[in-house]
Motif scaffolding. Structure first.
Motif, PDB file in Angstrom:
ATOM      1  N   ASP A 156     -11.687 -36.034  76.456  1.00 50.32           N
ATOM      2  CA  ASP A 156     -10.257 -35.856  76.195  1.00 50.32           C
ATOM      3  C   ASP A 156      -9.914 -36.518  74.872  1.00 50.32           C
ATOM      4  N   THR A 157      -9.529 -35.730  73.902  1.00 50.68           N
ATOM      5  CA  THR A 157      -9.251 -36.271  72.560  1.00 50.68           C
ATOM      6  C   THR A 157      -8.043 -37.210  72.553  1.00 50.68           C
ATOM      7  N   PHE A 158      -7.138 -37.057  73.547  1.00 52.31           N
ATOM      8  CA  PHE A 158      -5.964 -37.934  73.602  1.00 52.31           C
ATOM      9  C   PHE A 158      -6.311 -39.311  74.167  1.00 52.31           C
ATOM     10  N   LEU A 159      -7.361 -39.360  75.012  1.00 50.26           N
ATOM     11  CA  LEU A 159      -7.738 -40.619  75.631  1.00 50.26           C
ATOM     12  C   LEU A 159      -8.893 -41.294  74.912  1.00 50.26           C
ATOM     13  N   SER A 160      -9.616 -40.570  74.121  1.00 49.12           N
ATOM     14  CA  SER A 160     -10.774 -41.124  73.430  1.00 49.12           C
ATOM     15  C   SER A 160     -10.340 -42.007  72.262  1.00 49.12           C
ATOM     16  N   SER A 161     -11.057 -43.123  72.081  1.00 50.90           N
ATOM     17  CA  SER A 161     -10.782 -44.000  70.941  1.00 50.90           C
ATOM     18  C   SER A 161     -11.989 -44.128  70.021  1.00 50.90           C
ATOM     19  N   LYS A 162     -13.156 -43.564  70.413  1.00 49.55           N
ATOM     20  CA  LYS A 162     -14.378 -43.711  69.613  1.00 49.55           C
ATOM     21  C   LYS A 162     -14.884 -42.348  69.155  1.00 49.55           C
ATOM     22  N   ASP A 185     -18.396 -43.702  57.015  1.00 48.25           N
ATOM     23  CA  ASP A 185     -19.549 -44.580  57.162  1.00 48.25           C
ATOM     24  C   ASP A 185     -19.435 -45.474  58.406  1.00 48.25           C
ATOM     25  N   SER A 186     -18.221 -45.629  58.917  1.00 46.17           N
ATOM     26  CA  SER A 186     -18.007 -46.494  60.081  1.00 46.17           C
ATOM     27  C   SER A 186     -17.933 -45.635  61.330  1.00 46.17           C
ATOM     28  N   TRP A 187     -18.790 -45.941  62.298  1.00 46.41           N
ATOM     29  CA  TRP A 187     -18.867 -45.162  63.534  1.00 46.41           C
ATOM     30  C   TRP A 187     -18.517 -46.083  64.719  1.00 46.41           C
ATOM     31  N   SER A 188     -17.324 -45.873  65.258  1.00 46.03           N
ATOM     32  CA  SER A 188     -16.843 -46.719  66.354  1.00 46.03           C
ATOM     33  C   SER A 188     -17.762 -46.579  67.572  1.00 46.03           C
ATOM     34  N   ASP A 246     -22.042 -47.589  72.599  1.00 50.87           N
ATOM     35  CA  ASP A 246     -21.068 -47.916  73.636  1.00 50.87           C
ATOM     36  C   ASP A 246     -20.027 -46.813  73.710  1.00 50.87           C
ATOM     37  N   LEU A 247     -20.181 -45.932  74.708  1.00 48.28           N
ATOM     38  CA  LEU A 247     -19.229 -44.831  74.924  1.00 48.28           C
ATOM     39  C   LEU A 247     -18.478 -45.022  76.235  1.00 48.28           C
ATOM     40  N   SER A 248     -18.287 -46.259  76.624  1.00 45.22           N
ATOM     41  CA  SER A 248     -17.548 -46.525  77.856  1.00 45.22           C
ATOM     42  C   SER A 248     -16.074 -46.175  77.692  1.00 45.22           C
ATOM     43  N   ASN A 249     -15.452 -45.748  78.789  1.00 44.46           N
ATOM     44  CA  ASN A 249     -14.022 -45.427  78.794  1.00 44.46           C
ATOM     45  C   ASN A 249     -13.644 -44.383  77.759  1.00 44.46           C
ATOM     46  N   GLU A 250     -14.478 -43.369  77.608  1.00 45.16           N
ATOM     47  CA  GLU A 250     -14.205 -42.325  76.634  1.00 45.16           C
ATOM     48  C   GLU A 250     -13.767 -41.016  77.283  1.00 45.16           C
ATOM     49  N   SER A 251     -13.429 -41.050  78.564  1.00 40.91           N
ATOM     50  CA  SER A 251     -12.975 -39.865  79.314  1.00 40.91           C
ATOM     51  C   SER A 251     -13.965 -38.714  79.215  1.00 40.91           C
ATOM     52  N   MET A 286     -22.662 -56.043  75.649  1.00 39.73           N
ATOM     53  CA  MET A 286     -22.615 -56.089  74.185  1.00 39.73           C
ATOM     54  C   MET A 286     -21.230 -55.649  73.722  1.00 39.73           C
ATOM     55  N   ALA A 287     -20.653 -56.404  72.827  1.00 36.56           N
ATOM     56  CA  ALA A 287     -19.322 -56.094  72.331  1.00 36.56           C
ATOM     57  C   ALA A 287     -19.319 -54.831  71.505  1.00 36.56           C
ATOM     58  N   LEU A 288     -18.157 -54.187  71.502  1.00 29.93           N
ATOM     59  CA  LEU A 288     -18.005 -52.979  70.686  1.00 29.93           C
ATOM     60  C   LEU A 288     -18.250 -53.321  69.220  1.00 29.93           C
ATOM     61  N   ALA A 289     -19.056 -52.518  68.606  1.00 30.19           N
ATOM     62  CA  ALA A 289     -19.405 -52.817  67.201  1.00 30.19           C
ATOM     63  C   ALA A 289     -19.266 -51.578  66.343  1.00 30.19           C
ATOM     64  N   SER A 290     -19.015 -51.799  65.074  1.00 27.87           N
ATOM     65  CA  SER A 290     -18.992 -50.715  64.092  1.00 27.87           C
ATOM     66  C   SER A 290     -19.896 -51.128  62.934  1.00 27.87           C
ATOM     67  N   ALA A 291     -20.667 -50.208  62.411  1.00 27.26           N
ATOM     68  CA  ALA A 291     -21.570 -50.528  61.288  1.00 27.26           C
ATOM     69  C   ALA A 291     -21.868 -49.265  60.506  1.00 27.26           C
ATOM     70  N   GLN A 292     -22.416 -49.458  59.322  1.00 20.54           N
ATOM     71  CA  GLN A 292     -22.810 -48.300  58.512  1.00 20.54           C
ATOM     72  C   GLN A 292     -24.179 -47.815  58.963  1.00 20.54           C
ATOM     73  N   CYS A 293     -24.279 -46.544  59.165  1.00 24.84           N
ATOM     74  CA  CYS A 293     -25.552 -45.930  59.552  1.00 24.84           C
ATOM     75  C   CYS A 293     -25.923 -44.927  58.459  1.00 24.84           C
ATOM     76  N   PRO A 294     -26.615 -45.373  57.406  1.00 24.83           N
ATOM     77  CA  PRO A 294     -26.856 -44.482  56.259  1.00 24.83           C
ATOM     78  C   PRO A 294     -27.850 -43.374  56.536  1.00 24.83           C
ATOM     79  N   GLY A 295     -28.641 -43.532  57.599  1.00 26.11           N
ATOM     80  CA  GLY A 295     -29.642 -42.503  57.838  1.00 26.11           C
ATOM     81  C   GLY A 295     -29.008 -41.168  58.151  1.00 26.11           C
ATOM     82  N   VAL A 296     -29.390 -40.163  57.340  1.00 29.86           N
ATOM     83  CA  VAL A 296     -28.798 -38.837  57.534  1.00 29.86           C
ATOM     84  C   VAL A 296     -29.179 -38.269  58.884  1.00 29.86           C
ATOM     85  N   ASP A 297     -30.421 -38.442  59.278  1.00 28.96           N
ATOM     86  CA  ASP A 297     -30.857 -37.886  60.554  1.00 28.96           C
ATOM     87  C   ASP A 297     -30.116 -38.528  61.721  1.00 28.96           C
TER      88      ASP A 297
END
Length: 1019
Positions: free
Chosen positions: A27-33, A42-45, A58-63, A1-12
């Motif tokens: 690693d905050t320097f290597l992380s992109s999401k 509202d956008s969650w990578s 999708d948390l692949s390649n997030e060190s 599944m391709a990387l997607a971003s969407a609005q997730c309004p649910g507070v929980d």
């Protein structure tokens, strides 16, 4: 599944994601999401939502590192349909059991995430899974998956299964049944390196939707089933390194949907390429390291979609079809290590080609200047080790994209003048070694500023230049200019000018250097240095040992001494080759890291130090031959490292051979040409690993030890020129690998051979028993066992091959002597096609056995100086490889067989000092032999001996011996003379009478006709 971003309004849902973020270590320097997740956005990578619920993560390649706790908020995202944690670092922690609670999961990817341990069977509860990827796990000692069915038994919806490098331990082909009964909708099966065993069971056919089958690296050890061609949707079939054997089915090659076929590294797999259908789908064809062979069909040009083809180290031959010009999508071609002949086909339409490797074939012809210039994407071109010739087109050197160009080991000639006037922008690696390129080295070559590696060795370049020119190649890391005809001036080099260079390898062998280049002192990265075969004088400087060298070769120079003891330094050098210099004094103390040490052919004049074992803790090769070492061989030498080769030959060592030398793990022991005395050590262990043993030219006494038969790997034994007593060593018949046996010049006696032994000498090619006291007849059973002398078997040079250090393979060559026509010849390298039998200077008697005819691959036969009797067998004329035949000083009688004239390779013949009679043949090879080859035979006659032959009883006997040989010169003359007598009956009593009854008339008459015939033959 391709990387997607969407609005997730649910507070929980937001709070759960933030809680997950805070629980993960990344690693905050290597992380992109994860680094972007925040309550205020509202956008969650990496997050996919539907109706306010998180359904994809999708948390692949997030060190990510550490582990996921079972209480993690990840498992509270109940509606997850897709989870990807691939390419992270979970520190070999177990797969969390909480994943089994995500019952809506359709796609689960945990590949390359550094999980370890067992795959939990709880994952079987994920019954909605369509894709499961657990590949490339890192495991502990326990298997990762003991029961495949327990994992996938309830996953009836599974379409893609990736378990690469997960240890699966089913029994036999049980894994096929598990798959076919559990996942009927499976489309992708990828289980490479899973410890599966074969064969592939027909039950797999029930998986009718399979389009991808990847089973590389398993132990299938079977033939390839034909039913694989029945998968109507098959796109990928990858069975590399599976132990496949037998004939590969042609039907699989011709599957219309097949796009990728990989059969590499199956050495026992045979077959050939079929005719390919029009517009085949094949895109990748990899057959490297198989035994699939034959010619490439012209129809290979039908594979218009082919982008990658690898046929490395197969047995293909013939021309590369011109239809390759149709493969416009080709990007990768590797045909190296085959037997292709003919010209290189045009590939000008393959605009996407990035690599062409055709090295190690027999391609011929010229490279046309326009052949490669249209390949604008070409990065690597390797045409090395072929038969290409002519001038190298300059367009290759100015190609706009080539980064690596290798044209080594061909027949290219001409000059490079003007080739680099327009420097190629991308060229990084240039290899032109082992050609016939001549002329002066163009100075423009030093303008190739992007070069990292340059090899011009073994050509005919001439002229001279100063080594300072090298400093212009600022990116250079490897340089090989060895073995040309130019000279390099290394005097007065400014070391500071070279401080920016970072050389790794430097080969300047045979470059007429007279001084060490001083800039080397600043090369901290240099690990390989070869300055051999030059004229460098003086001392080896201390600074050379301070470099980080692993390989040092200063052999064949004029060095006289060293500035320091090596034991005082912390050098990491593994290979030290200082042979053929003028080094003198005591043997130097060498660094403990050395594995290979060659100090041979110097002037060292000392004892071998008693503490030699203190520093040489890792040594495997110790070569000290051709020096002036004296005294005894110290016992401590047996404690040196892990010696494989020890050569102390050609010194002045005395005393006995230490017993410990024969119980080490030595493979080569050479003590030749010293003054060693006493007995050969007797207690040789059954673990003996000797391949070569040379203790010849000493003063050794006693008998050949019976325990030497424990050395089952022996190939070369030379105990010649000692004072060894005893009988023929029958215990050697148990050494099946023996190829050279030299026992010459000892005191051995009795009969040759072993009447009650079964010979295993099928590989023996040289046997020298000359100059002993052997008696009896020639051993027929021994001669009959010499299989290697019965056929021309083409082996390599007889030499021992050892470990590969830094891509340089070391060999050890022993030498032996052989007597050819009273000349002592020394063979440094013994070709295994060279065969020799030398039983000369003994007391052998009886006839020469006719069984010698079977030894058709024999090159040298020496039976001289014996008491052999009878006639020379006619069958010797059938030994068509014979080059030297010495039967001199025996009691042979009869005539010389004219069949010997058919031995076209016979260059040395000695039949002197026998009792031979009759005329010496005057045809074939006999026209090349000298008078000395026949002297000492009172009954021989002919032009070579200036002795005329008469028509007598001897001639009649000769005609009888020769049978119906119509080519015999004496027979022709006999009928000629009889014609004269029949034509002149009356004149017979006038002329013939005196010829018959008066000896002086008879000799004068025949001498006259001999001279007439000789002059006629020269017209």
């Amino acid at each position: 599944m391709a990387l997607a971003s969407a609005q997730c309004p649910g507070v929980d849902q937001r709070s759960l994601l933030l809680e997950l973020r805070n629980s993960l270590v990344f690693d905050t320097f290597l992380s992109s999401k994860l680094v972007q997740w925040d309550q205020s956005v509202d956008s969650w990578s990496g997050v996919t939502c539907e109706n306010g619920l998180v359904v994809g993560l999708d948390l692949s390649n997030e060190s990510i590192s550490g582990r996921i706790d079972e209480s993690s908020s990840l498992f509270k995202l109940k509606f997850l349909q897709s989870l990807n944690l691939a390419f992270n670092y979970f520190r070999y922690s177990p797969i969390p059991l909480g994943l089994a609670n995500l019952s809506y999961l359709v796609h689960l990817n945990l590949s390359h995430a550094r999980f370890a341990g067992h795959i939990p069977v709880e994952l079987s509860r994920l019954t909605k899974l369509s894709t499961l990827d657990l590949s490339r796990f890192y495991f502990t000692k326990e298997p990762m998956l003991t029961n495949l069915r327990s994992l996938i038994g309830d996953m009836g919806e599974l379409r893609e299964l990736y378990l690469d490098r997960v240890n699966v331990f089913p029994v036999g082909s049980e894994w096929c049944d598990d798959l076919s009964s559990s996942v009927p909708k499976l489309e992708v099966l990828s289980m490479s390196f899973c410890s599966l065993s074969g064969p592939i069971d027909p039950s797999l056919m029930s998986l009718a939707n399979l389009s991808v089958i990847q089973l590389d690296g398993n132990n299938l050890s079977s033939t390839v089933p034909r039913f694989l061609a029945n998968f109507s949707n098959l796109k990928t079939l990858s069975l590399g390194d599976c132990g496949l054997q037998g004939e590969f089915p042609h039907e699989i090659f011709q599957v219309q949907t097949l796009q990728t076929l990989n059969l590499s590294s199956n050495n026992l797999l045979q077959g050939s390429l079929p005719e390919f259908p029009e517009n085949g789908s094949l895109e990748t064809l990899v057959l490297s390291f198989t035994n699939i062979s034959g010619r490439l069909p012209y129809s290979i040009g039908n594979l218009r979609n082919l982008s990658r083809i690898e046929l490395v180290n197969c047995s293909f031959h013939g021309n590369i079809p011109s239809s390759f010009t149709n493969l416009s999508r080709l990007s990768y071609l590797d045909f190296s290590f085959n037997n292709f002949t003919g010209p290189i086909p045009s590939l000008s339409k393959s605009k996407n080609l990035t690599r062409v490797t055709l090295c190690h074939n027999s391609l011929t012809g010229w490279i046309h200047s326009t052949q490669w210039e249209f390949l604008s994407s070409l990065l690597i071109l390797d045409l090395g080790v072929n038969l290409l010739e002519g001038n190298i087109p300059s367009s290759l050197f100015t190609h706009p994209s080539i980064q690596e160009l290798s044209l080594s080991d061909n027949r290219f000639s001409g000059q490079l003048k003007g080739s680099f006037d327009a420097p190629p922008p991308m060229l990084q690696k240039l290899i032109l070694s082992n050609n016939n390129i001549g002329g002066e080295l163009p100075m423009s070559i030093w303008e190739l500023r992007g070069l990292c590696y340059l090899s011009l060795s073994s050509n005919n370049f001439s002229g001279s230049f100063h080594i300072n020119w090298i400093q212009q190649l600022q990116n250079l890391s490897g340089l090989d200019l060895s073995y040309n005809h130019f000279s390099i001036d290394a005097t007065n080099t400014a070391s500071q000018a070279f401080s920016f260079l970072s050389l790794i390898s430097l080969n300047l062998a045979s470059c007429q250097l007279t001084a060490l280049p001083h800039f080397l002192a600043n090369q901290s990265q240099l690990y390989f240095l070869d300055l051999s075969h030059n004229y460098i004088r003086g001392n080896i400087p201390r600074w050379i040992w301070t470099l980080d060298l692993t390989h040092l070769n200063l052999s064949s120079n004029l060095f006289e001494d060293m500035e320091t003891h090596l034991s005082n330094l912390t050098s990491n050098v593994f290979v030290v080759d200082l042979h053929s210099n003028m080094l003198q004094g005591k043997m130097p103390n060498i660094s403990s890291c050395v594995l290979y040490l060659d100090l041979s052919s110097n002037n060292f004049n000392s004892l071998i130090p008693n503490d030699i074992n203190n520093n040489l803790l890792d040594l495997e090769f110790l070569l000290l031959s051709k020096n002036n070492f004296h005294g005894c061989i110290p016992q401590s030498i047996c404690k040196v490292g892990d010696l494989k080769v020890l050569d102390l030959s050609h010194n002045h060592l005395n005393g006995t051979i230490p017993d410990c030398l024969m119980i080490m793990s030595l493979e080569v022991l050479n003590l030749r040409n010293n003054q060693l005395n006493g007995n050969i050590p007797q207690n040789i262990l059954g673990t003996c690993s000797l391949k070569m043993l040379d203790i010849s030219e000493n003063l050794l006494q006693g008998k050949i030890p019976l325990s030497l038969a424990n050395c089952k790997a022996l190939e070369f034994v030379n105990i010649g020129e000692n004072q060894i007593d005893g009988t023929f060593p029958c215990h050697f018949t148990a050494i099946s690998r023996l190829r050279v046996l030299v026992l010459r010049s000892n005191k051995l006696h009795g009969e040759i051979g072993c009447p009650h032994s079964h010979y295993t000498w099928q590989m023996l090619q040289i046997i020298d028993l000359s100059s002993n006291d052997f008696g009896g007849t020639l051993p027929m059973s021994l001669l009959a066992s010499l299989e290697a002398m019965k056929a021309n078997v083409d082996f390599d040079l007889l030499q021992c091959q050892f470990s590969d250090y830094f891509r340089q393979r070391f060999y050890y060559e022993d030498t032996m002597r052989a007597t050819l026509k009273d000349l002592q010849l020394e063979f440094v390298k013994i070709l295994t096609v060279f065969t020799l039998i030398d039983f000369s200077s003994n007391k052998l008697e009886g006839p020469i056995p006719y069984t010698l005819e079977d030894l058709k691959a024999l090159h040298v036969l020496n039976l001289s100086h014996n008491a052999i009797s009878g006639s020379i067998p006619l069958v010797l004329g059938n030994m068509d490889q014979l080059e030297s035949l010495d039967l001199s000083r025996n009691h042979l009688n009869g005539t010389i067989p004219t069949q010997l004239a058919n031995l076209h390779f016979l260059s040395l013949l000695n039949l002197s000092n026998n009792q031979l009679v009759g005329n010496i043949p005057t045809s074939g090879q006999f026209l090349t032999f000298s008078k000395s080859s026949f002297e000492g035979n009172l009954g021989l006659c002919g032009l070579l001996l200036n002795k005329s032959c008469s028509i007598s009883k001897n001639k009649t006997e000769e005609a009888t011996d020769d049978g119906d040989d119509g080519d015999n010169d004496d027979s022709e003359k006999k009928w000629f003379y009889m014609g004269i007598l029949l034509g002149f009956v009356v004149g017979f009593w006038i002329v013939g009478g005196p010829l018959v009854f008066m000896r002086s008339w008879r000799f004068a008459y025949y001498r006259f006709w001999d001279e007439v015939l000789f002059r006629l033959s020269r017209l």
